[in-house]
Design a protein around this motif. Structure first.
Motif, PDB file in Angstrom:
ATOM      1  N   GLY A 346       0.712  -1.497   0.074  1.00  0.00           N
ATOM      2  CA  GLY A 346       0.386   0.166  -0.254  1.00  0.00           C
ATOM      3  C   GLY A 346       0.664   1.189   0.328  1.00  0.00           C
ATOM      4  N   LEU A 347       1.836   1.386   0.379  1.00  0.00           N
ATOM      5  CA  LEU A 347       2.895   2.588   0.417  1.00  0.00           C
ATOM      6  C   LEU A 347       3.824   2.472  -1.091  1.00  0.00           C
ATOM      7  N   GLY A 348       3.521   1.347  -1.694  1.00  0.00           N
ATOM      8  CA  GLY A 348       4.242   1.489  -2.816  1.00  0.00           C
ATOM      9  C   GLY A 348       5.548   0.861  -2.348  1.00  0.00           C
TER      10      GLY A 348
ATOM     11  N   ARG B  56     -10.026  16.560  -2.784  1.00  0.00           N
ATOM     12  CA  ARG B  56     -10.060  16.768  -1.168  1.00  0.00           C
ATOM     13  C   ARG B  56     -11.453  17.060  -0.950  1.00  0.00           C
ATOM     14  N   ASN B  77      -5.860   1.571  -6.013  1.00  0.00           N
ATOM     15  CA  ASN B  77      -4.482   1.701  -5.947  1.00  0.00           C
ATOM     16  C   ASN B  77      -4.190  -0.050  -6.288  1.00  0.00           C
ATOM     17  N   ARG B 110       0.951   3.532  -6.234  1.00  0.00           N
ATOM     18  CA  ARG B 110       0.475   3.343  -4.731  1.00  0.00           C
ATOM     19  C   ARG B 110       1.319   5.005  -4.072  1.00  0.00           C
ATOM     20  N   ALA B 111       2.291   4.859  -4.709  1.00  0.00           N
ATOM     21  CA  ALA B 111       3.054   6.015  -4.009  1.00  0.00           C
ATOM     22  C   ALA B 111       1.749   7.647  -3.751  1.00  0.00           C
ATOM     23  N   ARG B 112       1.566   7.415  -5.433  1.00  0.00           N
ATOM     24  CA  ARG B 112       0.202   8.447  -5.158  1.00  0.00           C
ATOM     25  C   ARG B 112      -1.207   8.402  -4.777  1.00  0.00           C
ATOM     26  N   VAL B 113      -1.064   7.120  -4.642  1.00  0.00           N
ATOM     27  CA  VAL B 113      -2.386   6.365  -3.481  1.00  0.00           C
ATOM     28  C   VAL B 113      -2.790   5.713  -2.311  1.00  0.00           C
ATOM     29  N   GLY B 114      -2.110   6.370  -1.688  1.00  0.00           N
ATOM     30  CA  GLY B 114      -1.637   5.068  -0.419  1.00  0.00           C
ATOM     31  C   GLY B 114      -3.558   4.727   0.413  1.00  0.00           C
ATOM     32  N   MET B 115      -2.707   4.021   1.262  1.00  0.00           N
ATOM     33  CA  MET B 115      -3.663   2.899   1.498  1.00  0.00           C
ATOM     34  C   MET B 115      -3.584   3.215   3.471  1.00  0.00           C
ATOM     35  N   ALA B 188       1.515   6.150   5.662  1.00  0.00           N
ATOM     36  CA  ALA B 188       1.111   6.716   4.379  1.00  0.00           C
ATOM     37  C   ALA B 188       1.127   7.780   4.480  1.00  0.00           C
ATOM     38  N   VAL B 191       4.542   9.212   2.453  1.00  0.00           N
ATOM     39  CA  VAL B 191       4.745   8.929   1.440  1.00  0.00           C
ATOM     40  C   VAL B 191       4.301  10.452   0.183  1.00  0.00           C
ATOM     41  N   GLY B 192       3.571  11.152   0.694  1.00  0.00           N
ATOM     42  CA  GLY B 192       3.194  12.439  -0.033  1.00  0.00           C
ATOM     43  C   GLY B 192       1.902  11.721  -0.750  1.00  0.00           C
ATOM     44  N   GLU B 194      -1.495  11.473  -2.375  1.00  0.00           N
ATOM     45  CA  GLU B 194      -2.672  12.890  -3.198  1.00  0.00           C
ATOM     46  C   GLU B 194      -4.173  12.289  -2.480  1.00  0.00           C
ATOM     47  N   ASN B 223      -5.618  18.980   2.783  1.00  0.00           N
ATOM     48  CA  ASN B 223      -5.151  18.285   1.146  1.00  0.00           C
ATOM     49  C   ASN B 223      -4.841  17.049   1.172  1.00  0.00           C
TER      50      ASN B 223
ATOM     51  N   ARG C  12       7.803  15.517  -5.554  1.00  0.00           N
ATOM     52  CA  ARG C  12       7.863  14.491  -5.440  1.00  0.00           C
ATOM     53  C   ARG C  12       7.822  13.656  -5.717  1.00  0.00           C
TER      54      ARG C  12
END
Lengths: 458, 278, 451
Positions: A346-348, B56, B77, B110-115, B188, B191-192, B194, B223, C12
């Motif tokens: 989930g963190l990639g 948002r 994701n 997955r870096a853009r869509v966290g879980m 989560a 990682v920044g 979105e 955010n 990023r």
């Protein structure tokens, strides 16, 4: 013949006892309006158990004391003057002669009158005692039968009694495991203790020379230093682990995390074949294939590798342990909760990052436990090293040379020799004790770690 | 008990005060799903889901258990990729980009869509390492100071920093359930992303911890685009601006949360809200 | 609270993207290592089987000699064979019969072998007797003597007999030895080699399936006749003992521990003890056998009984652990159903739980027994590596076992001949293992389907 008769008598007694208990129990059910505690089968079994125990006890006593009694009787038949003239060997052969005549087989050469008489007397003695014992067994069983049968009432808890008996029998069976351990510890400790009356424990555990002197003359027994064997054992174990752990662990990871189910279904049992192959086969493979190959390879790259060496034995032992490591690791990886895996995905994280950074650290205690179990197995392995390690118990640290190990020395010092009088054979037990303590320690520690690991995720 | 109900009430107040009836519709659309289907082996789990998710804002998926809401969430994701035998059909676009396109990198997605998951699942590492893990693998920090800053700000955003600032090197598994879940949220955030997907994030927590997390979600909404799966209608009402109702693998109804709860169009939605469906 | 700006997020993403290539490469590498590990493990399996097969399969071919043998009265000068009716007691008949057989053994049977060989050779072929007698196996004379002892009417007759070629002949015929080597390095004299080639052309020497491996016992003086029958029977006796003892005791112990034992310190101790016993090196069980069964209880050395007992103790923990696992797997619902019907605990176990677990127990048992059969080390310590040239008729007779026979053969100096034969013995052992394992798998699938 006699055993057949005994077996037949016992079977008949069993049948009669069961039947009589059964019919009595059944009678209860039809006669009284009262509620019968147990079903007739249990009354049958109840009486049968009661009947068989005294009968078997008498037969067991006879089996134990009978031969001694028969021998004394036979000796008593030999006239005094002749008895005095015989030495031990002569006496034994005379007894054999008389017994052979008594059995009807006859004897060769001149048969003295007293011999013929003794043969005839022994024959009737044997018949009478056999018949006597048999009758005694039947009587004892019979009276027990009558007593047990008389106890059968509607309120008798026959089922409880029979089940109690069964559970005692089951308990006796599980005691065998304890007895085995006790037997191992007792025999190793007593014989090793005898060894330490010849060689001091300090010389044994800290000695650097292994040179047992098989001609034990003038008190010179040779040297029995453990260290050369221990280093050989540890060197081979280390090499085996260097082969088995990376291959086994990576194979387990690939099969459990990456492989297509079809590949897994084929590859897993194929790898596990290695675990079912007898170690002697690995030993032969090491001796005739791997060893010469390594020697030639050494020649090719300019290294002096011996065909039988720690390297040969270690590599082949490593191959043997691969499935052990891989199936244990597989189990342990599967026990890591999948939520951790999901968390990393989930963190990639990529799959390999998930495995390396999350799964493996989480599974580490379990994998260390598996590793220790594998070490203990390698330390105790015998046939591969007997064939392929070269048996050179010299204290040195070159894996390309032949070495000696604890197990090899046990085999060498103890093959078929059960005359445990000198240190050269007793040392086998001191070595065995060392091996036992080493593997036991490793196992207890490993099982403790694995159990802790399991509890963590339960 | 008093304290608890007070907290809950307070949360409700914040939600109510900040809720603008038009909010959630005015927002630009971040995610679009069209005709999404999922099969597990021979069994179909989702039947043609089409939905738009605004930027948002909090979108809640509700429905009885086994209705497919979590399955759909995991499509966003591509967590379904990790399940053997799962097949996903239809299209899902994030900012117009098809996330099931062959050239798309799942790792980047997955870096853009966290879980955040149903059960708090901190790694068996220290609190610091848990939060730092994402930035580390993605190479987001140039140096140790950078990383420290990301970790601390993420913990702050998750409202956990004050509670754990003295024990950052202790294992994350030693925290309480609610703290663990906030740690997972911090992890989560670090990682920044979105978009943050939350799969019943409070189902394993007690009411107090739940209230804190709900408050946190409401703050994060400023955010992040948040999608939350919940089995609790009250929770959906409290935290979300839009709600989608799933039943038996179908998307039955979607709309502004207020509308769904006060004026559902569909009979099944009505039954569910009235407590007649499981 | 810091606000996220669009440029922040873009930066990023840029950074994430920059690392992707390296990370995917790492992924590929890791995956490659995994695949490599599988390939290595499977490669070893394949290598082992191919190597043993390549070495062992030629040994399943033996070299036969078909000769017309004349039982020449000029050589066989013997009294008539004693008959039981002539003697007062069986003991006297046995003594006379043994004396007669000894006389027969003292005759020079090699003369008869030699005559038969010369008869078969071309007229006037010049070869001395010693070189000639290297062609058949040295047990040819015993074989002819045994034929005669069994049937004294053969005196004066000429019969067709199949004899084994010697190990040297076998090596020459199969080409195991380099034909271009000089005389000094050859085992056989030049005339003998020429004669063998001649015989082969005429069909007097032929090759065929090596039944001798299965029908003969071990032999040192006549390597080509060395077979596995004795070892096989020894293994069979031990297997019987293990099955008769280890299976009931092991299953009973598992039932007690899993179903009846109260949770107490003692039970815990037994449990820890069994787990550790399962990991005790097999050679330690050999030490136990040597000290307790042989030295203390005075059971006979080298006997399958002792071997069987040692293997039983070794196998017990495996069977107990597997059976307990199977019992543990039975659903509590079944237990509660049985108990709810008013069954006692014993009835529940024997009527309901045990039948359900039967397939797993059976499989585990077969695998445990198969594993025990492959053990070598403990048997060496109880004297089972003694050379035994007879088939054990009872479990108290001297015997050896298949794996020990492999150990003995690999140590034989006649490498050229015994290396293939050892590999052949390994093939037989592995075949036994595969059959047992196959049976276990087959039975389990059959029984589970029925259940």
């Amino acid at each position: 013949m006699n055993t057949l008769i005994i077996a037949a008598v016992l079977l008949i007694m069993l049948g009669v006892a069961y039947q009589s208990g059964w019919s009595r129990g059944r009678g209860l059910a039809t006669v009284g309006g009262t509620r019968v505690h147990s079903r007739p089968q249990y009354h049958g079994s109840f009486v049968a158990v009661w009947t068989m125990i005294p009968a078997l006890l008498i037969l067991a006593l006879w089996a134990y004391f009978g031969p001694g009694l028969t021998r004394s009787y036979t000796v008593a038949q030999i006239p005094q003057d002749i008895l005095l003239s015989l030495d031990q060997a002569g006496l034994n052969s005379e007894i054999a002669r008389i017994q052979s005549m008594a059995s009807g087989f006859g004897a060769t050469g001149e048969i003295a009158d007293w011999e013929a008489a003794a043969g005839a007397a022994l024959r009737s003695f044997q018949f009478l005692t056999f018949a006597g014992v048999l009758v005694l067994a039947i009587l004892a069983g019979g009276s027990a039968l009558v007593y047990a049968r008389s106890r059968i009432t509607a309120r008798l808890r026959a089922r409880t009694a029979v089940e109690q008996f069964i559970s005692w029998m089951l308990l006796a069976c599980s005691a065998v495991a304890i007895l085995t351990t006790l037997g191992i510890v007792a025999s190793l400790v007593t014989e090793a203790f005898k060894f330490f009356t010849f060689i001091s424990p300090i010389d044994f555990f800290l000695g650097t020379v292994w040179a047992p002197n098989n001609a034990a003359n003038g008190g010179n027994y040779g040297s029995y230093g453990l260290l050369p064997l221990l280093t050989g054992t540890l060197m081979i174990t280390a090499i085996a682990m260097l082969v088995a752990v990376p291959v086994g662990l990576m194979a387990a990871i690939y099969l459990s995390q990456y492989a297509h189910p079809r590949l897994r279904a084929v590859a897993k049992p194929l790898i596990e074949i290695l675990a079912g192959i007898p170690t002697i086969v690995f030993g032969f493979f090491a001796l005739v294939t791997v060893g010469p190959f390594l020697r030639d390879l050494g020649n090719f790259i300019g290294l002096d590798i011996n065909a039988t060496s720690a390297l040969t034995a270690g590599i082949v032992m490593g191959i043997m342990i691969i499935p052990f490591v891989s199936s244990l690791s597989d189990d342990i990886l599967n026990q890591v909760p999948s939520s951790l895996r999901d968390g990393a995905y989930g963190l990639g994280a990529t799959q390999s990052e998930t495995i390396r950074n999350v799964l493996l650290p989480a599974a580490l205690p379990g994998i260390v436990g598996a590793f220790l179990l594998a070490v203990s197995r390698a330390v105790g392995e015998t046939m591969i090293v007997v064939l392929a390690a070269g048996n050179a118990p010299i204290l040195r640290f070159n894996p390309l040379e032949p070495v000696g190990t604890i197990t090899v020395s046990i085999v060498n010092q103890l093959t078929g020799d059960t005359d445990f009088t000198g240190p050269q054979s007793l040392v086998g037990f001191a070595l065995g004790l060392t091996l036992f303590v080493m593997t036991l320690g490793l196992n207890i520690f490993a099982l403790y770690i694995v159990r802790r690991f399991r509890e963590q995720y339960e | 008990m008093d304290l608890m109900s007070g907290k809950v009430k307070m949360t409700q107040q914040t939600v109510t005060t900040s809720m603008n009836p038009s909010e959630g519709l005015d927002r630009p659309i971040r995610l679009t799903a069209r005709d999404v289907t999922v099969h597990y082996g021979a069994k179909q789990a989702l039947f043609g889901i089409s939905i738009d998710i605004p930027d948002r804002a909090v979108t809640a998926f509700i429905g009885p258990s086994g209705c497919g809401k979590s399955t759909f969430l995991r499509c966003i994701n591509r967590m379904n990729d990790t399940i053997e035998g799962a097949r996903v059909g239809g299209t899902i676009r994030l900012d117009g980009q098809d996330i099931y396109a062959p050239d798309l990198d799942v790792v980047e997605l997955r870096a853009r869509v966290g879980m955040v998951f149903q059960k708090p699942n901190p790694f068996p590492k220290s609190i610091y390492d848990n939060v730092a893990y994402g930035p580390r693998i993605h190479g987001l920090a140039r140096n140790k100071a950078d990383l420290d800053e990301i970790v601390i700000s993420s913990l702050r955003k998750a409202g956990l920093f004050e509670e754990v600032k003295d024990r950052l090197n202790e294992p994350g598994t030693g925290l309480s359930g609610g703290q663990q879940q906030r740690l997972c949220i911090a992890r989560a955030i670090a990682v920044g992303p979105e978009v943050i997907l939350m799969d019943e994030p409070c189902s394993a927590l007690d009411p107090i911890a739940t209230a804190i997390i709900e408050e946190l979600i409401d703050e994060l909404r400023e955010n992040y685009t948040i999608v939350i799966v919940t089995h609790s209608m009250q929770q959906a009402a409290r935290v979300s601006q839009r709600t989608a109702f799933f039943h038996l693998g179908n998307l039955i109804e979607q709309g502004k949360t207020e509308d769904i709860f006060t004026n559902p169009v569909n009979k099944q939605t009505q039954d569910y809200i009235m407590g007649r469906i499981g | 609270m810091a606000d996220l700006t669009a440029s922040d997020s873009a930066a990023r993403r840029q950074r994430v993207r920059a690392g992707l290539k390296r990370r995917h490469l790492g992924e590929q590498l890791f995956r490659g290592f995994g695949l490599l590990a599988i390939a290595v493990a499977l490669g070893f399996v394949a290598l082992l089987f191919i190597d043993i097969g390549r070495k062992g399969i030629p040994a399943f071919v033996q070299t036969n000699l078909h000769l017309a043998v004349t039982f020449d009265p000029a050589v066989i000068k013997l009294d008539p064979k004693p008959e039981p009716s002539q003697f007062a007691s069986e003991a006297e008949y046995r003594a006379a019969s043994l004396a007669w057989q000894r006389d027969a053994a003292l005759l020079n049977w090699n003369k008869i072998v030699e005559a038969a060989l010369r008869q078969a050779a071309p007229a006037g072929f010049d070869i001395d007797a010693r070189a000639l007698l290297r062609i058949p196996e040295t047990n040819a004379r015993h074989q002819l003597r045994e034929m005669f002892v069994a049937n004294p009417d053969l005196l004066g007759q000429t019969v067709e007999v199949d004899l084994l070629g010697s190990a040297d002949t076998d090596n020459w015929v199969k080409g195991n030895i380099d034909r271009s080597l000089g005389d000094a390095q050859q085992q056989l004299a030049p005339e003998a080699r020429a004669l063998i080639d001649q015989f082969q052309q005429e069909g007097i020497i032929s090759t065929g399936f090596a039944w001798s491996i299965f029908t003969n016992v071990d032999s040192r003086s006549a390597p080509a006749s060395a077979g596995l029958l004795g070892a096989f029977m020894g293994t069979l006796w031990m297997m019987l003992i293990v099955i008769v003892l280890a299976v009931p005791i092991g299953v009973a112990a598992a039932i007690y521990l899993e179903e009846f034992a109260p949770k107490s310190r003692l039970t815990d101790l037994i449990e820890v003890n069994i787990n550790n016993l399962a990991a005790v090196p097999s050679i330690v069980f050999g030490l136990l056998g040597a000290a307790v069964f042989v030295n203390w209880a005075h059971l006979p050395l080298s006997a399958p009984l002792v071997g069987g007992l040692v293997l039983t103790l070794m196998t017990l923990p495996t069977i107990i652990i597997a059976t307990r696992g199977a019992l543990l797997g039975v659903s509590p619902a079944l237990r509660q159903a049985a108990l709810g019907m008013g069954a006692s605990k014993t009835q529940m176990v024997f009527h309901h739980v045990l039948p359900v677990t039967f397939p797993s127990i059976l499989t585990a048992t077969i695998l445990g027994v198969a594993h025990a059969l492959g053990e070598t080390a403990p048997l060496l310590l109880i004297g089972m590596k003694a050379f035994v040239a007879s088939v054990p008729a009872t479990p108290l007779d001297q015997a050896t076992a298949l794996p020990v026979q492999i150990y003995l053969w690999q140590g034989n100096e006649n490498r050229n001949f015994f290396e293939p034969r050892t590999a052949a013995a390994i093939i037989v052992l592995l075949a036994v293992m595969i059959i047992l394992n196959g049976a276990a798998i087959y039975l389990r699938s059959r029984l589970e389907k029925r259940a």
